[in-house]
Design a protein around this motif. Sequence first.
Motif, short mmCIF file in Angstrom:
data_model
loop_
_atom_site.label_atom_id
_atom_site.label_comp_id
_atom_site.label_asym_id
_atom_site.label_seq_id
_atom_site.Cartn_x
_atom_site.Cartn_y
_atom_site.Cartn_z
N CYS A 87 0.84 -1.21 0.00
CA CYS A 87 0.00 0.00 0.00
C CYS A 87 0.86 1.25 0.00
O CYS A 87 0.59 2.22 -0.73
CB CYS A 87 -0.93 0.01 1.21
N ARG A 88 1.91 1.25 0.80
CA ARG A 88 2.80 2.43 0.85
C ARG A 88 3.54 2.61 -0.47
O ARG A 88 3.76 3.74 -0.92
CB ARG A 88 3.78 2.30 2.03
N ARG A 89 3.93 1.51 -1.10
CA ARG A 89 4.60 1.59 -2.40
C ARG A 89 3.68 2.26 -3.43
O ARG A 89 4.11 3.10 -4.22
CB ARG A 89 5.00 0.19 -2.88
N LEU A 90 2.42 1.88 -3.41
CA LEU A 90 1.46 2.47 -4.34
C LEU A 90 1.20 3.94 -4.00
O LEU A 90 1.06 4.78 -4.89
CB LEU A 90 0.15 1.68 -4.30
N ALA A 91 1.16 4.25 -2.72
CA ALA A 91 0.95 5.64 -2.31
C ALA A 91 2.10 6.53 -2.77
O ALA A 91 1.88 7.68 -3.16
CB ALA A 91 0.81 5.72 -0.78
N GLY A 212 -2.41 -10.71 -15.69
CA GLY A 212 -2.05 -11.81 -14.80
C GLY A 212 -0.56 -12.05 -14.82
O GLY A 212 0.04 -12.18 -15.89
N LEU A 213 0.05 -12.12 -13.64
CA LEU A 213 1.49 -12.32 -13.51
C LEU A 213 1.74 -13.66 -12.82
O LEU A 213 1.39 -13.84 -11.65
CB LEU A 213 2.11 -11.17 -12.71
N TYR A 214 2.36 -14.59 -13.55
CA TYR A 214 2.48 -15.97 -13.07
C TYR A 214 3.90 -16.50 -13.21
O TYR A 214 4.69 -15.99 -14.02
CB TYR A 214 1.50 -16.87 -13.83
N GLY A 215 4.21 -17.52 -12.43
CA GLY A 215 5.53 -18.14 -12.47
C GLY A 215 5.46 -19.54 -13.06
O GLY A 215 4.61 -20.35 -12.68
N GLU A 216 6.37 -19.84 -13.97
CA GLU A 216 6.39 -21.15 -14.62
C GLU A 216 6.72 -22.27 -13.63
O GLU A 216 6.33 -23.42 -13.81
CB GLU A 216 7.42 -21.13 -15.75
N LYS A 217 7.43 -21.92 -12.55
CA LYS A 217 7.83 -22.92 -11.55
C LYS A 217 6.84 -23.00 -10.38
O LYS A 217 7.14 -23.60 -9.35
CB LYS A 217 9.23 -22.60 -11.00
N ASP A 218 5.68 -22.39 -10.53
CA ASP A 218 4.65 -22.41 -9.48
C ASP A 218 4.05 -23.82 -9.43
O ASP A 218 3.37 -24.24 -10.36
CB ASP A 218 3.57 -21.37 -9.80
N ALA A 265 9.96 -9.87 -9.92
CA ALA A 265 9.17 -8.95 -9.08
C ALA A 265 9.25 -7.52 -9.61
O ALA A 265 8.23 -6.82 -9.71
CB ALA A 265 9.67 -9.02 -7.64
N GLU A 266 10.45 -7.08 -9.94
CA GLU A 266 10.63 -5.71 -10.41
C GLU A 266 9.98 -5.51 -11.78
O GLU A 266 9.38 -4.46 -12.05
CB GLU A 266 12.11 -5.35 -10.45
N ASP A 267 10.08 -6.52 -12.64
CA ASP A 267 9.44 -6.43 -13.95
C ASP A 267 7.92 -6.38 -13.79
O ASP A 267 7.24 -5.59 -14.46
CB ASP A 267 9.84 -7.62 -14.81
N GLY A 268 7.39 -7.22 -12.90
CA GLY A 268 5.96 -7.23 -12.67
C GLY A 268 5.45 -5.91 -12.13
O GLY A 268 4.38 -5.43 -12.52
N TRP A 269 6.22 -5.30 -11.25
CA TRP A 269 5.83 -4.00 -10.67
C TRP A 269 5.80 -2.91 -11.74
O TRP A 269 4.90 -2.06 -11.76
CB TRP A 269 6.78 -3.63 -9.54
N LYS A 270 6.77 -2.95 -12.64
CA LYS A 270 6.77 -2.00 -13.76
C LYS A 270 5.56 -2.22 -14.67
O LYS A 270 4.92 -1.27 -15.13
CB LYS A 270 8.06 -2.13 -14.57
#
Length: 282
Positions: A87-91, A212-218, A265-270
């Motif tokens: 939440c703080r990151r989004l703020a 949707g952001l997913y991991g192949e190793k999930d 994580a960083e790519d997904g956030w972007k």
Amino acid sequence: MSDKLPISRREFAMTTLAAGFALSTQPVAADTITTDTKGLTAGEVKIPVKDGDIPAYRAAPDKGGPFPVVLVVQEIFGVHEHIKDVCRRLAKLGYLAIAPELYARQGDVSKLTDIQEIFSKVVSKVPDSQVMNDLDAAVAWAKKTGNGDTAKLGITGFCWGGRITWLYAAHNKDLKAGVAWYGRLSGAGKSTELQPKYPIDLAGDLKAPVLGLYGEKDTGIPVKDVEAMREALKKADKLGEIVLYPEAPHAFYADYRPSYRKEAAEDGWKRLQAWFKKNGVA
């Protein structure tokens, strides 16, 4: 007249948010990301719902407004420190971010140490319909405060909240966009009376585009489910998109856990930021 009395405030299992990180996620990684509150208004609030109040964490810039609103939906661990930090990151990006405690009536999972116990004692007892209503209540609260521009409404969620993100995109016609992080897509025979449908069942009902952001190793969400959801979105002619990270496991955004994968994580956030801007949540 029904003889069933409404739930009172005193019967809510949680009236305040959990402090720190959920016990089942300990020990917390040494390089856990911590976002400060400088330039923000951040902390716990109460969200009025039809049967009382639920606690929520909200963060927003401390000057200006009204701000675009992003609902942040908890992992299976509830609204603990990681979700508050999101939440703080989004703020810091200029949003009013709200994370309502969606298990408030059913129980406090932060003090449970076993994942199966969390699911059986609390999470399995949380009706999807209740969650949709509570998220609607959070939107209404944001609008009533005058600090939230609900015409620019987004949602993002992780794990349990990833599935909820898809469901909410099929529920709220006013939603502009959603970003679902590794939320289960198919019930695989596990649908229940309280959780009757999964994202793949609702692909044709989406009222807003979802990333949707997913991991192949999930190991909990097989690639075949991800590909099936892609196909369902295409077949329904819906503006959705799915990114599959080759080396990422489940919970790759959770920087406080061993599952964290910095690059994904960083790519997904972007991508989240770009998706919200592209679809009117900015």
